[in-house]
Scaffold this active site. Sequence first.
Site, mmCIF file in Angstrom:
data_model
loop_
_atom_site.group_PDB
_atom_site.id
_atom_site.type_symbol
_atom_site.label_atom_id
_atom_site.label_comp_id
_atom_site.label_asym_id
_atom_site.label_seq_id
_atom_site.Cartn_x
_atom_site.Cartn_y
_atom_site.Cartn_z
ATOM 1 N N GLU A 194 0.818 -1.217 0.000
ATOM 2 C CA GLU A 194 0.000 0.000 0.000
ATOM 3 C C GLU A 194 0.853 1.269 0.000
ATOM 4 O OE1 GLU A 194 -2.842 -0.326 3.198
ATOM 5 O OE2 GLU A 194 -3.930 -1.932 2.192
ATOM 6 N N LYS A 327 -15.589 -2.400 2.414
ATOM 7 C CA LYS A 327 -14.858 -2.680 1.181
ATOM 8 C C LYS A 327 -15.854 -3.333 0.229
ATOM 9 C CE LYS A 327 -10.361 -3.766 3.355
ATOM 10 N NZ LYS A 327 -9.584 -4.875 3.988
HETATM 11 P P1 PGA Z 1 -6.077 -6.297 2.215
HETATM 12 O O1 PGA Z 1 -5.604 -5.437 3.461
HETATM 13 O O2 PGA Z 1 -6.627 -5.406 1.196
HETATM 14 O O3 PGA Z 1 -4.790 -6.969 1.839
HETATM 15 O O4 PGA Z 1 -7.096 -7.261 2.761
HETATM 16 C C1 PGA Z 1 -6.207 -4.261 3.876
HETATM 17 C C2 PGA Z 1 -6.795 -4.411 5.231
HETATM 18 O O5 PGA Z 1 -6.593 -5.445 5.920
HETATM 19 O O6 PGA Z 1 -7.476 -3.499 5.665
HETATM 20 ZN ZN ZN Z 2 -7.827 -4.503 7.684
#
Ligand code: PGA
Ligand code: ZN
Length: 401
Positions: A194, A327
Amino acid sequence: LITDVRLRRILDSRGNPTVEADVLTESGGFGRAAAPSGASTGEYEAVERPPTEAIAAAREHAVPRLVGEAYAGNQREVDAILHAADGTDDFSEIGANSAVAISMAAAKAGADVLGAPLFQHLGGTFRGQNFPVPLGNVVGGGEHAADATDIQEFLVAPVGAPSVEDAVFANAAAHAAVADLLEERDVPSGKGDEGAWAPSIDDSEAFEIVEEAVSRVEDEVGFEVRFGLDVAAAEMYDADSETYEYESAGESRDTAEQIAYIADLVSEYDLVYVEDPLDENDYDAFADLTDEVDEETLVCGDDLFVTNTERLQEGIDRGAANSILIKPNQIGTLTDAFDAIELAGANGYESVVSHRSGETEDATIAHLAVATDVPYVKTGAVGGERTAKLNELIRIADDAT
Ligand code: PGA
Ligand code: ZN
């Protein structure tokens, strides 16, 4: 009326293939969106299929039911068709990656037909007055970088920023301040998925560095800057020994010790935010920690809730966490994501809209965050796929005011 849905494989930020969708309408509307992808994924997320398979399955089952049948602006109808076309409860037929790309592309086509910005189409005419505080990932490890911190993300929260633009630049300044501090300590570092620094240090050193970086930035910008964590504890939890394994620190904690440790961190560092501090199956431990910390601190469920209203309802019933990470690709459609935000709000839970570790230049989540008036948006601090969202927030604010 939707006249075509085109699906293709494109690259994500890790260089992996992901699904992109174009939605075209009879009146000339156009929307394009791409699915992100996680690395520290929750056990209960909707299913991401290999893009080639997800695209083939969506072309066979979903596209014929949408073309000539649904209006792009009718998000609930589009998303209901995606569910019906899939026929499973976790999108394991057409893939949550195809589903979310189509769902978001339809929303953009709907906005295009209306001639309205996406946040306004999604949130209504009175949206765009308030902006979320971006949580900027500045140091991390876990599943996002090898040989780095155990805690997955150290997140800067510029809570006192007078504008989203000031907040975005404060996070970038904190990211730069961390680089300076690492250099002062002679610690070399690459970056994680990220864009956060991923040095080979343990969590206690990371706390020192982030605390100092935040205070330097605070002095520079003149408003309050705090920080928080995504522990991503499910990734460190060993179900056999029932312990949390901190490998780089060489420490192990049972559940009671983990709760006490996190509560101590919250008070020692005045954390505004702790995501997934406990295992994704342990509602009780989440409830105990939530009881223990000040209610101003957001205890957020990511892997715990996976943007799923049934799991969120269970958490609400048991007092587990006080906020939910949103998400869209964890659940497959914008409608499901909205329903989770609505259920949270009706029960006094906050929502935090989030990117994934594997991202594209798609900026839908910036609009989703503004449309739903959430207090925080998690979308990194630097890197093109992260700045795509941050810069979009700046543009929305500029257009809206
Ligand atoms: P991921 O991590 O997109 O790899 O799941 C982001 C998070 O855990 O918030
Ligand atoms: Zn997370």
